[in-house]
Design an enzyme around this catalytic site. Structure first.
Site, PDB file in Angstrom:
ATOM      1  N   GLU A 143      -1.249  -5.368   8.762  1.00  0.00           N
ATOM      2  CA  GLU A 143      -0.362  -4.909   9.680  1.00  0.00           C
ATOM      3  C   GLU A 143      -0.569  -5.516  11.096  1.00  0.00           C
ATOM      4  O   GLU A 143      -2.220  -5.348  11.229  1.00  0.00           O
ATOM      5  CB  GLU A 143      -0.161  -3.461   9.865  1.00  0.00           C
ATOM      6  CG  GLU A 143       0.718  -3.175   8.250  1.00  0.00           C
ATOM      7  CD  GLU A 143       0.987  -1.389   7.803  1.00  0.00           C
ATOM      8  OE1 GLU A 143       0.306  -0.794   8.886  1.00  0.00           O
ATOM      9  OE2 GLU A 143       1.315  -1.352   6.540  1.00  0.00           O
ATOM     10  N   ASP A 194      -0.884  -6.185   0.436  1.00  0.00           N
ATOM     11  CA  ASP A 194      -1.776  -5.797   1.767  1.00  0.00           C
ATOM     12  C   ASP A 194      -2.940  -5.004   1.226  1.00  0.00           C
ATOM     13  O   ASP A 194      -3.957  -4.586   0.438  1.00  0.00           O
ATOM     14  CB  ASP A 194      -1.019  -4.222   1.574  1.00  0.00           C
ATOM     15  CG  ASP A 194       0.322  -4.231   2.127  1.00  0.00           C
ATOM     16  OD1 ASP A 194       0.580  -5.069   3.198  1.00  0.00           O
ATOM     17  OD2 ASP A 194       1.678  -3.364   1.793  1.00  0.00           O
ATOM     18  N   ASP A 212       0.973  -1.312  -0.040  1.00  0.00           N
ATOM     19  CA  ASP A 212       0.242  -0.197  -0.256  1.00  0.00           C
ATOM     20  C   ASP A 212       1.012   1.179   0.177  1.00  0.00           C
ATOM     21  O   ASP A 212       0.795   2.897  -0.017  1.00  0.00           O
ATOM     22  CB  ASP A 212      -0.667  -0.188   1.435  1.00  0.00           C
ATOM     23  CG  ASP A 212      -0.281   0.095   2.179  1.00  0.00           C
ATOM     24  OD1 ASP A 212       0.973  -0.724   2.734  1.00  0.00           O
ATOM     25  OD2 ASP A 212      -1.235   0.059   3.975  1.00  0.00           O
ATOM     26  N   SER A 213       2.119   1.587   0.226  1.00  0.00           N
ATOM     27  CA  SER A 213       3.264   2.130  -0.435  1.00  0.00           C
ATOM     28  C   SER A 213       3.074   3.196  -1.701  1.00  0.00           C
ATOM     29  O   SER A 213       3.406   4.036  -1.770  1.00  0.00           O
ATOM     30  CB  SER A 213       4.711   1.814  -0.327  1.00  0.00           C
ATOM     31  OG  SER A 213       4.898   0.945  -1.290  1.00  0.00           O
ATOM     32  N   GLU A 217       9.220  -3.774  10.228  1.00  0.00           N
ATOM     33  CA  GLU A 217      10.236  -2.413   9.165  1.00  0.00           C
ATOM     34  C   GLU A 217      10.893  -1.733  10.440  1.00  0.00           C
ATOM     35  O   GLU A 217      10.073  -1.646  11.913  1.00  0.00           O
ATOM     36  CB  GLU A 217       8.532  -2.036   8.202  1.00  0.00           C
ATOM     37  CG  GLU A 217       8.686  -0.547   8.530  1.00  0.00           C
ATOM     38  CD  GLU A 217       7.864  -0.105   7.285  1.00  0.00           C
ATOM     39  OE1 GLU A 217       7.221  -1.021   7.220  1.00  0.00           O
ATOM     40  OE2 GLU A 217       7.850   1.046   6.769  1.00  0.00           O
ATOM     41  N   LYS A 277      -1.337  -9.471   2.951  1.00  0.00           N
ATOM     42  CA  LYS A 277      -0.469  -8.268   4.337  1.00  0.00           C
ATOM     43  C   LYS A 277      -1.318  -8.100   5.223  1.00  0.00           C
ATOM     44  O   LYS A 277      -1.863  -7.252   4.648  1.00  0.00           O
ATOM     45  CB  LYS A 277       0.718  -8.396   3.505  1.00  0.00           C
ATOM     46  CG  LYS A 277       1.820  -7.325   4.797  1.00  0.00           C
ATOM     47  CD  LYS A 277       3.367  -7.233   4.540  1.00  0.00           C
ATOM     48  CE  LYS A 277       3.512  -5.857   3.499  1.00  0.00           C
ATOM     49  NZ  LYS A 277       2.842  -4.717   4.490  1.00  0.00           N
TER      50      LYS A 277
HETATM   51  O1  KIV Z   1       3.730  -1.451   1.441  1.00  0.00           O
HETATM   52  C1  KIV Z   1       5.034  -1.775   1.295  1.00  0.00           C
HETATM   53  O2  KIV Z   1       5.507  -0.946   0.634  1.00  0.00           O
HETATM   54  C2  KIV Z   1       4.883  -2.170   2.358  1.00  0.00           C
HETATM   55  C3  KIV Z   1       6.707  -2.654   3.100  1.00  0.00           C
HETATM   56  C4  KIV Z   1       7.712  -1.027   3.194  1.00  0.00           C
HETATM   57  C5  KIV Z   1       6.926  -3.642   3.527  1.00  0.00           C
HETATM   58  O3  KIV Z   1       4.349  -2.738   3.572  1.00  0.00           O
END
Ligand code: KIV
Length: 281
Positions: free
Chosen positions: A114, A83, A44-45, A180, A112
Site C-alpha cells: 500500500e 499482502d 490482509d483483510s 480502493e 501487494k
Molecule cells: O486485504 C484486502 O482484502 C485488500 C483488498 C480489499 C484489495 O487489500
C-alpha cells in the site's frame, strides 16, 4: 498452466476485464479457482474476516505466511498475490526481507504494497530482485488512522496527487494497481493514464478489473457489508440453517444414524467385555 503477471497485463491490452477475489484458505482457493477467477489475493483483510480483529494493523507476517501457504497448497491455476502486512515494508531492507519470507514459505507469485510515491524505492528494489509487485492506492486500510475510512481523493489536489502516485507506482515497476474507494470518474481517468491493469474496489466500472472480499461477496457476515461490496449469495444464512439443523438432530437423537456409524462383529465386542469382566474379578 498458472496465470502469470504477463497474462494479467495482456488482459488489459485485450480489453478483457479482470476478476480478482480474496482467498484465505484451501476451501476459498479451491472454489474461486473452480469458478474460473484468474487472480487470488491473500489480503490482509484476513485480520478482520478470519482472525476477528477490527483492522488490518495487527496482522503479522506469520499470519500472512500461514494463510498464503494454505491457498498455495491447493491452488493450481490462478495468479496468487499476497499482502505485505502493516509496517513490514517501511524500509527497502524490510520490504526485501518480508517478501523473501512470504514468497519462500508460501510460494505466492507476487506481493501487494500500500502506498504511492513514498514507497516507490521499495517497489523498485523488489522488482529489481525479480518480485512482481501490485500497488494499492486510494483507501489504503493500513493507513486508516491517518486518512480515515472514507472515499479518498474527492478534491482536485488529492485527485492530482493520486494520479501522480499511480504513475509513480507504474514507473517503479508495479505490474498492476488496486484502487480502493475513490470516485469512479477518477478511477477511470487513472485506468486510462497507466498501462498496467487497475483493479478497483469501490472505484466504479471504469477500472480494468474488480476485486471483492470473499466474505462480503458470499454474505458470510450478518452485519451490513461496505457500500462497495455486492452480496452475490447469502451463504451465511444457509450455513446457519445447516448448523441449526445439525444441532437439533443431535438434541433429538436423530443424528447420527446407522448410515454415519460403523459396525463390528458382536462376538468381538462380547469377548472384549468378557475379558474386562474377567480382569475386574
Ligand atoms: O486485504 C484486502 O482484502 C485488500 C483488498 C480489499 C484489495 O487489500
Amino acid at each position: 498452466m498458472r496465470v502469470t503477471v504477463a497474462d494479467v497485463q495482456k488482459m488489459k491490452q485485450n480489453g478483457e476485464r479482470i476478476a480478482m477475489i480474496t482467498a484465505y484458505d484451501c476451501s476459498s482457493a479451491l472454489i474461486a479457482e473452480r469458478a474460473g477467477v484468474p487472480v487470488l489475493l491473500v489480503g490482509d483483510s484476513l485480520g478482520m474476516v478470519m482472525l476477528g480483529h477490527s483492522t488490518t494493523l495487527p496482522v503479522t507476517l506469520d499470519d500472512m505466511e500461514r494463510h498464503a501457504a494454505a491457498v498455495m497448497r491447493v491452488s493450481q491455476k490462478a495468479l496468487v498475490v499476497a499482502d505485505l502486512p502493516f509496517l513490514s515494508y517501511a524500509t527497502i531492507e524490510d520490504a526485501v526481507s518480508s517478501a523473501r519470507r512470504l514468497m519462500q514459505s508460501s510460494g505466492v507469485q507476487a506481493v501487494k504494497l500500500e502506498g504511492g510515491k513514498s514507497i516507490t524505492p521499495q517497489i523498485r528494489r523488489l522488482v529489481d530482485c525479480g518480485v512482481p509487485v501490485m500497488g494499492h492506492l486510494g483507501l489504503t486500510p493500513q493507513s486508516q488512522h491517518q486518512i480515515g475510512l472514507r472515499v479518498q481523493a474527492r478534491r482536485a489536489e488529492e485527485a492530482r496527487q493520486l494520479i501522480e502516485d499511480a504513475l509513480a507506482v507504474e514507473a517503479a515497476g508495479a505490474f498492476a494497481l488496486v484502487l480502493e474507494v475513490v470516485p469512479a470518474p477518477l478511477a477511470a481517468a487513472v485506468s486510462e493514464r497507466v498501462s498496467i491493469p487497475v483493479i478497483g474496489i469501490g472505484a466504479g466500472a471504469g477500472c480494468d478489473g474488480q476485486v471483492q472480499v470473499w466474505h462480503d461477496l458470499l454474505g458470510l457476515f450478518e452485519c451490513r457489508p461496505p457500500r462497495h461490496a455486492k452480496r452475490f449469495a447469502d451463504i451465511g444464512a444457509a450455513m446457519e440453517q445447516a448448523v441449526r439443523a445439525y444441532a437439533d438432530d443431535v438434541h433429538s437423537g436423530s443424528f447420527p444414524t446407522d448410515a454415519q456409524s460403523s459396525t463390528m462383529n458382536p462376538d468381538e465386542l462380547a469377548a472384549a467385555l468378557a475379558s474386562l469382566d474377567h480382569k475386574d474379578h
